[in-house]
Every structure is written in structure tokens, then in C-alpha cells.
Design a protein around this motif. Structure first.
Motif, PDB file in Angstrom:
ATOM      1  N   TYR A   1       0.362   1.057  -1.094  1.00 26.12           N
ATOM      2  CA  TYR A   1       1.730   0.593  -1.292  1.00 26.12           C
ATOM      3  C   TYR A   1       1.790  -0.523  -2.331  1.00 26.12           C
ATOM      4  O   TYR A   1       0.804  -1.219  -2.578  1.00 26.12           O
ATOM      5  CB  TYR A   1       2.329   0.103   0.030  1.00 26.12           C
ATOM      6  N   SER A   2       2.989  -0.706  -2.875  1.00 28.67           N
ATOM      7  CA  SER A   2       3.196  -1.739  -3.893  1.00 28.67           C
ATOM      8  C   SER A   2       3.267  -3.114  -3.251  1.00 28.67           C
ATOM      9  O   SER A   2       3.469  -3.257  -2.041  1.00 28.67           O
ATOM     10  CB  SER A   2       4.488  -1.461  -4.667  1.00 28.67           C
ATOM     11  N   MET A   3       3.137  -4.139  -4.076  1.00 26.12           N
ATOM     12  CA  MET A   3       3.126  -5.512  -3.584  1.00 26.12           C
ATOM     13  C   MET A   3       4.398  -5.889  -2.821  1.00 26.12           C
ATOM     14  O   MET A   3       4.311  -6.586  -1.800  1.00 26.12           O
ATOM     15  CB  MET A   3       2.893  -6.482  -4.742  1.00 26.12           C
ATOM     16  N   PRO A   4       5.610  -5.464  -3.265  1.00 30.50           N
ATOM     17  CA  PRO A   4       6.797  -5.841  -2.486  1.00 30.50           C
ATOM     18  C   PRO A   4       6.732  -5.382  -1.032  1.00 30.50           C
ATOM     19  O   PRO A   4       7.158  -6.120  -0.130  1.00 30.50           O
ATOM     20  CB  PRO A   4       7.942  -5.161  -3.238  1.00 30.50           C
ATOM     21  N   ILE A   5       6.199  -4.191  -0.780  1.00 33.28           N
ATOM     22  CA  ILE A   5       6.073  -3.712   0.592  1.00 33.28           C
ATOM     23  C   ILE A   5       4.965  -4.467   1.319  1.00 33.28           C
ATOM     24  O   ILE A   5       5.118  -4.864   2.478  1.00 33.28           O
ATOM     25  CB  ILE A   5       5.819  -2.197   0.601  1.00 33.28           C
ATOM     26  N   SER A   6       3.853  -4.694   0.624  1.00 28.67           N
ATOM     27  CA  SER A   6       2.730  -5.401   1.252  1.00 28.67           C
ATOM     28  C   SER A   6       3.114  -6.811   1.674  1.00 28.67           C
ATOM     29  O   SER A   6       2.704  -7.292   2.737  1.00 28.67           O
ATOM     30  CB  SER A   6       1.545  -5.443   0.286  1.00 28.67           C
ATOM     31  N   GLN A   7       3.909  -7.494   0.855  1.00 23.40           N
ATOM     32  CA  GLN A   7       4.302  -8.864   1.191  1.00 23.40           C
ATOM     33  C   GLN A   7       5.129  -8.899   2.470  1.00 23.40           C
ATOM     34  O   GLN A   7       4.912  -9.749   3.343  1.00 23.40           O
ATOM     35  CB  GLN A   7       5.091  -9.474   0.032  1.00 23.40           C
ATOM     36  N   LEU A   8       6.083  -7.985   2.585  1.00 20.98           N
ATOM     37  CA  LEU A   8       6.912  -7.951   3.785  1.00 20.98           C
ATOM     38  C   LEU A   8       6.106  -7.534   5.009  1.00 20.98           C
ATOM     39  O   LEU A   8       6.280  -8.095   6.099  1.00 20.98           O
ATOM     40  CB  LEU A   8       8.085  -6.994   3.591  1.00 20.98           C
ATOM     41  N   SER A   9       5.213  -6.557   4.851  1.00 23.87           N
ATOM     42  CA  SER A   9       4.464  -6.073   6.010  1.00 23.87           C
ATOM     43  C   SER A   9       3.508  -7.135   6.535  1.00 23.87           C
ATOM     44  O   SER A   9       3.353  -7.292   7.748  1.00 23.87           O
ATOM     45  CB  SER A   9       3.719  -4.784   5.672  1.00 23.87           C
TER      46      SER A   9
END
Length: 361
Positions: free
Chosen positions: A55-63
Motif C-alpha cells: 500500500y501507499s504511504m497515505p494508507i500506511s500512515q493511517l493504518s
């Protein structure tokens, strides 16, 4: 007039309402059916993207932010409602991972515990896993939550809060505007007004926003799952192979999922999907062949480009915000995405950079 009107009673809408009410605001939550009975109910409850390194960083940050929040939320809801969301942190076993090197590199980059393990370790953790595997990947920090219990607990908590008004069975037909400001919604049961309206409508968010000329690329993506009635202890942790997974519950029941189907708003289950899910589950845990399938259902995920949710103010309109498009990771990202939006609404410092989630102009 209420301070906030939240449209959509899934986990995103309920967590948004809870945070706003915790901050002292008067909130109306409106849901066309029963709160928590759509995608939030239908999912599996794994508190992580299935293959997070893809997954991209925006998803990783939220997860990453959300993962650390669920143990606290689960304990809070149990104390306040008596309903146990059954958060379990027993780790995840990955079998047959094609991009293992990338997975281990990702883990080093983000500081996530993930290791390659041999057969002895694998079968010590899950003796009923399919035989013949010489190795796998092990993520000890992964948790899961029993999402139907989670949404039951969230609803019970909101129902007990004096600043929250729950309006279920109210089908919102369109957003109401005065000039360039959204002032509420029109429903079959009349109009509802608030200083600020928040659309958390899941797969239906794009339809509602279209009533004020906003073209949000969110579409329904069907997923089907099955539930085995198994004895307690048959499987203790999440096991994932070839994109399919089994998820154990405290009472022994085991979920197996899931399909990805682009069929519009059709939520019908199919014999083909049931057979495919059953076969996948037995490939992971052969002993499930002795366990009856107790339930088979489908839900609609809110698909979006690249799976990155839209979070923030609607362009060109005052008094309107959106939190939608979480695709396969609605429950995973819910704590962080709702916190990010509430931070913006209340003028607080955001937990992550909000730019990647802004709605298209």
C-alpha cells in the motif's frame, strides 16, 4: 440547531460522532437502515491492510496510527457498554508470499515486527495449518476485532450520550444548500439541519454528494464471506494465503474471506463464491472440512482510486465535509481517518499531513 449532522452510521460515522460528542458538541447521526449493518458489519475485522507493504504511504500512515488505538477503544467500550468488541492481538501468519523480500524490507523501513519463520515455528503456532510449508512470515503485533460486536458497542455508547441524537431508518435523499453553504439534508421524513454536515456514507457517499454537483469517485465493490462453526482453539490467529484468510473468534467460530466483485449495488450471495471461499479456507486449514458453514453474507465496500480515502472539506461549499472511500480498509483506517477529520473541524493539529486525502477540486 445541532452543531454537526453526520450522514452514515457505519464505523466511520459512529466514530466521528463519538469524537465530536466527546469534545462537547451536539451531534445528530442519521442512518438509512440500522447503524453498523453495512460494510462495517460485513468485514472481517483484521486491524491491518492484508499485505501492508503493498500500500501507499497515505494508507500506511493511517493504518499505523489506528492499530495502536483499537486496544484502548475496545477496553473503553467494554467498560462503558458491557459489550466486548473482542480485540485479539495474537499475530498473523502469512503463507506463500510472492514478494517476501519486499515485505521484509518494508518492515525494516517502518519498524514493524515481521520475520521469516520455519516450519517448526509455523506449526507450533497453528498446528492445523495446511501441511507441507517449509516457511512463512510472522507478524506478532497484528490484531483483529469482532466488528459486529464493535459496532454494537459503538451504537450503545452513542445512544447513551445526551449530546447525540441517533436517527435510524431515515433515508437521506439530498443535501440542502443556501447559496454556497450546505445547511442540512432532505429525507423522506423531512429536513434535518446543522451548522456542519459530514458525509460518511460508504459506498453510497458519491450518490449523495452528486446532489450538490460533487463528483466523488467512490463506487461499491462487493465482498462475500462465510463463517464456520468450529470448536474453540482450532485456529488461534489470523492466517493469510494467496489473498484469502481465516479469522478466529473467541468462541471458536472462524471467518473466511473474501471476494472482490464489481457488480454495482448487488448484495446477493452466490453459490460460486461460497464454493470458492470454502475451498480457499480448506487450503489454509484442512480441518475446516469437518466444520459446518453457519453463515454466508455479502457487503459493499466503498471503492476509491488506489484505496486512498477522501477526508476533509468539500471544495466550493461551506459547511460540508466528507470521510469516504476507504475500500477494503474501512475498519482498519477508521480511528485515524475520523480523528484526522475531527482535528480539522475543531482546529486541532492534525495527526498526519491531510493533503493526500483532500477531495478533488
Amino acid at each position: 440547531m445541532r452543531d454537526f449532522l453526520v450522514v452514515g452510521g457505519g464505523v466511520i460515522g459512529m466514530m466521528t460522532t463519538l469524537q465530536l460528542a466527546d469534545a462537547g458538541h451536539r451531534v445528530t447521526l442519521v442512518e438509512r437502515g440500522e447503524c453498523g449493518r453495512e460494510a462495517s458489519w460485513a468485514g472481517g475485522g483484521i486491524v491491518s491492510p492484508l499485505y501492508p507493504w503493498r500500500y501507499s504511504m497515505p494508507i500506511s500512515q493511517l493504518s499505523r496510527w489506528s492499530e495502536g488505538f483499537y486496544p484502548e477503544l475496545s477496553l473503553r467500550l467494554l467498560e462503558e457498554t458491557g459489550i466486548d468488541p473482542e480485540y485479539r492481538q495474537k499475530g498473523l501468519l502469512y503463507l506463500r508470499v510472492d514478494d517476501e523480500a519486499r515485505a521484509l524490507e518494508w518492515a525494516r523501513e517502518v519498524g514493524k515486527p515481521l520475520e521469516r519463520v520455519g516450519a517448526d515455528f509455523l506449526y507450533a503456532k497453528e498446528p492445523q495449518a495446511a501441511p507441507g510449508f517449509e516457511n512463512g512470515l510472522w507478524m506478532p503485533t497484528l490484531g483483529s476485532i469482532r466488528n459486529p460486536r464493535l459496532v454494537q458497542a459503538l451504537r450503545a455508547r452513542l445512544e447513551a450520550m445526551p449530546k447525540v441524537e441517533l436517527r435510524e431508518g431515515v433515508a437521506v435523499e439530498r443535501l440542502l444548500t443556501e447559496g454556497d453553504r450546505v445547511v442540512g439534508v432532505a429525507s423522506r421524513d423531512g429536513q434535518l439541519s446543522a451548522e456542519h454536515t459530514i458525509v460518511c456514507g460508504g459506498a453510497w457517499a458519491g450518490q449523495l454528494l452528486g446532489t450538490v454537483g460533487i463528483d466523488l469517485p467512490v463506487r461499491p465493490v462487493k465482498g462475500q464471506m462465510i463463517l464456520f462453526k468450529a470448536p474453540p482453539g482450532l485456529v488461534e490467529r489470523v492466517v493469510l494465503m494467496d489473498g484469502r484468510y481465516v479469522i478466529p473468534r473467541n468462541d471458536g467460530r472462524i471467518l473466511a474471506g473474501s471476494t472482490l466483485e464489481d457488480v454495482g449495488y448487488d448484495k446477493a450471495t452466490t453459490a460460486e463464491a461460497r464454493e470458492s471461499l470454502h475451498a480457499s479456507a480448506l487450503c489454509i486449514i484442512p480441518a475446516l472440512a469437518q466444520c459446518p458453514v453457519e453463515h454466508h453474507w455479502a457487503g459493499l465496500r466503498p471503492g476509491s482510486p488506489d484505496g486512498i480515502p477522501f477526508i476533509g472539506a468539500a471544495p466550493g461549499l461551506q459547511g460540508l465535509s466528507v470521510n469516504a472511500g476507504h475500500y477494503r480498509n474501512g475498519l482498519v483506517l477508521a480511528p485515524a481517518s475520523t480523528r484526522l477529520l475531527v482535528d480539522a473541524l475543531l482546529g486541532r493539529t492534525p495527526i498526519v499531513d491531510p493533503e493526500p486525502y483532500r477531495l478533488p477540486a
